[in-house]
Design a protein around this motif. Sequence first.
Motif, PDB file in Angstrom:
ATOM      1  N   ASP A  80       9.906   5.780 -14.130  1.00 24.25           N
ATOM      2  CA  ASP A  80      10.781   6.444 -15.106  1.00 24.25           C
ATOM      3  C   ASP A  80      10.568   7.966 -15.097  1.00 24.25           C
ATOM      4  O   ASP A  80      11.153   8.694 -15.890  1.00 24.25           O
ATOM      5  CB  ASP A  80      10.639   5.851 -16.512  1.00 24.25           C
ATOM      6  N   GLY A  81       9.716   8.440 -14.169  1.00 22.17           N
ATOM      7  CA  GLY A  81       9.544   9.876 -13.983  1.00 22.17           C
ATOM      8  C   GLY A  81       8.486  10.519 -14.870  1.00 22.17           C
ATOM      9  O   GLY A  81       8.295  11.727 -14.814  1.00 22.17           O
ATOM     10  N   SER A  82       7.761   9.724 -15.672  1.00 23.62           N
ATOM     11  CA  SER A  82       6.787  10.337 -16.577  1.00 23.62           C
ATOM     12  C   SER A  82       5.348  10.299 -16.039  1.00 23.62           C
ATOM     13  O   SER A  82       4.449  10.819 -16.673  1.00 23.62           O
ATOM     14  CB  SER A  82       6.857   9.693 -17.972  1.00 23.62           C
ATOM     15  N   ARG A  83       5.127   9.699 -14.872  1.00 17.89           N
ATOM     16  CA  ARG A  83       3.791   9.671 -14.264  1.00 17.89           C
ATOM     17  C   ARG A  83       3.896  10.144 -12.822  1.00 17.89           C
ATOM     18  O   ARG A  83       4.802   9.762 -12.105  1.00 17.89           O
ATOM     19  CB  ARG A  83       3.225   8.244 -14.297  1.00 17.89           C
ATOM     20  N   ARG A  84       2.939  10.952 -12.402  1.00 16.43           N
ATOM     21  CA  ARG A  84       2.926  11.438 -11.022  1.00 16.43           C
ATOM     22  C   ARG A  84       1.812  10.820 -10.196  1.00 16.43           C
ATOM     23  O   ARG A  84       1.935  10.718  -8.982  1.00 16.43           O
ATOM     24  CB  ARG A  84       2.775  12.953 -11.018  1.00 16.43           C
ATOM     25  N   ASP A  85       0.710  10.451 -10.842  1.00 16.54           N
ATOM     26  CA  ASP A  85      -0.445   9.938 -10.101  1.00 16.54           C
ATOM     27  C   ASP A  85      -0.863   8.589 -10.654  1.00 16.54           C
ATOM     28  O   ASP A  85      -0.842   8.379 -11.869  1.00 16.54           O
ATOM     29  CB  ASP A  85      -1.633  10.906 -10.240  1.00 16.54           C
ATOM     30  N   PHE A  86      -1.260   7.724  -9.749  1.00 14.44           N
ATOM     31  CA  PHE A  86      -1.782   6.426 -10.172  1.00 14.44           C
ATOM     32  C   PHE A  86      -3.288   6.545 -10.364  1.00 14.44           C
ATOM     33  O   PHE A  86      -3.971   7.195  -9.581  1.00 14.44           O
ATOM     34  CB  PHE A  86      -1.466   5.367  -9.117  1.00 14.44           C
ATOM     35  N   GLU A  87      -3.767   5.943 -11.427  1.00 11.27           N
ATOM     36  CA  GLU A  87      -5.197   5.915 -11.699  1.00 11.27           C
ATOM     37  C   GLU A  87      -5.602   4.466 -11.840  1.00 11.27           C
ATOM     38  O   GLU A  87      -5.823   3.970 -12.942  1.00 11.27           O
ATOM     39  CB  GLU A  87      -5.500   6.708 -12.974  1.00 11.27           C
ATOM     40  N   LEU A  88      -5.622   3.776 -10.715  1.00  8.94           N
ATOM     41  CA  LEU A  88      -5.937   2.353 -10.689  1.00  8.94           C
ATOM     42  C   LEU A  88      -7.048   2.117  -9.690  1.00  8.94           C
ATOM     43  O   LEU A  88      -7.061   2.747  -8.626  1.00  8.94           O
ATOM     44  CB  LEU A  88      -4.718   1.548 -10.224  1.00  8.94           C
ATOM     45  N   PRO A  89      -7.950   1.187  -9.991  1.00  6.76           N
ATOM     46  CA  PRO A  89      -8.897   0.793  -8.950  1.00  6.76           C
ATOM     47  C   PRO A  89      -8.126   0.044  -7.852  1.00  6.76           C
ATOM     48  O   PRO A  89      -7.250  -0.763  -8.163  1.00  6.76           O
ATOM     49  CB  PRO A  89      -9.871  -0.134  -9.680  1.00  6.76           C
ATOM     50  N   LEU A  90      -8.426   0.371  -6.598  1.00  8.20           N
ATOM     51  CA  LEU A  90      -7.738  -0.276  -5.472  1.00  8.20           C
ATOM     52  C   LEU A  90      -8.740  -1.080  -4.663  1.00  8.20           C
ATOM     53  O   LEU A  90      -9.855  -0.641  -4.423  1.00  8.20           O
ATOM     54  CB  LEU A  90      -7.072   0.774  -4.577  1.00  8.20           C
ATOM     55  N   ASP A  91      -8.318  -2.266  -4.254  1.00  2.00           N
ATOM     56  CA  ASP A  91      -9.119  -3.111  -3.374  1.00  2.00           C
ATOM     57  C   ASP A  91      -8.513  -2.951  -1.974  1.00  2.00           C
ATOM     58  O   ASP A  91      -7.382  -3.358  -1.736  1.00  2.00           O
ATOM     59  CB  ASP A  91      -9.034  -4.563  -3.843  1.00  2.00           C
ATOM     60  N   TRP A  92      -9.270  -2.330  -1.064  1.00  2.00           N
ATOM     61  CA  TRP A  92      -8.774  -2.027   0.283  1.00  2.00           C
ATOM     62  C   TRP A  92      -9.069  -3.154   1.268  1.00  2.00           C
ATOM     63  O   TRP A  92      -8.941  -2.966   2.475  1.00  2.00           O
ATOM     64  CB  TRP A  92      -9.414  -0.734   0.780  1.00  2.00           C
ATOM     65  N   SER A  93      -9.462  -4.329   0.784  1.00  3.63           N
ATOM     66  CA  SER A  93      -9.954  -5.355   1.709  1.00  3.63           C
ATOM     67  C   SER A  93      -8.892  -5.944   2.629  1.00  3.63           C
ATOM     68  O   SER A  93      -9.236  -6.589   3.613  1.00  3.63           O
ATOM     69  CB  SER A  93     -10.673  -6.470   0.939  1.00  3.63           C
ATOM     70  N   LEU A  94      -7.615  -5.732   2.366  1.00  2.00           N
ATOM     71  CA  LEU A  94      -6.583  -6.286   3.252  1.00  2.00           C
ATOM     72  C   LEU A  94      -6.298  -5.386   4.451  1.00  2.00           C
ATOM     73  O   LEU A  94      -5.491  -5.729   5.305  1.00  2.00           O
ATOM     74  CB  LEU A  94      -5.272  -6.516   2.484  1.00  2.00           C
TER      75      LEU A  94
END
Length: 184
Positions: A80-94
């Motif tokens: 919706d245009g109100s966030r520019r960056d994600f602040e989520l833990p990411l699991d890179w195992s794939l």
Amino acid sequence: MNSHGQDEQQVVWTVVDTAIGPLLLAATRDGLVTVVFHATDAVCERALGRLASRLGTAPVEAPDSPLLTEAIRQIETYLDGSRRDFELPLDWSLISGFNREVLRELASGVPYGSVVGYGDLAGRVGQPGAAQAVGAAMGANPLPVVVPCHRVVESDGGIGGFGGGLETKRKLLALEGVLPEPLF
């Protein structure tokens, strides 16, 4: 199957309707592990089957998982245009090796509202001749939107490919102000 062994990986998933169509989101204890476009029943079934074989456990539908709830909130506010960056833990195992290196560089080094060429991104990870391999890494991205492979374009100005479809890539780039809004 009620053991609480340290090695047991729980995988939770849900589907959310978004401005770019239904997305399947899945997470492990380590973080968001995959985002899948066009999440119809058939697509979900295939994606969940792949996750089960890759991660060694059957994913469980859990729309109220705190991590998935937060991922949905961040994706919706991004769209919706109100966030520019994600602040989520990411699991890179794939993803591993060169592909993981390229995607991590993309996630940390190509900010909202900017684009990078396939060859430039290859150069950033020390493989300047590997533009095609970067393209393959983008195609293998298990976390599209959150890890912004839509920001990778052809050096001649072409939009390049996109697993979510070119219309979706154009929408995401327009949202970020890189392209004019699509007319239709």
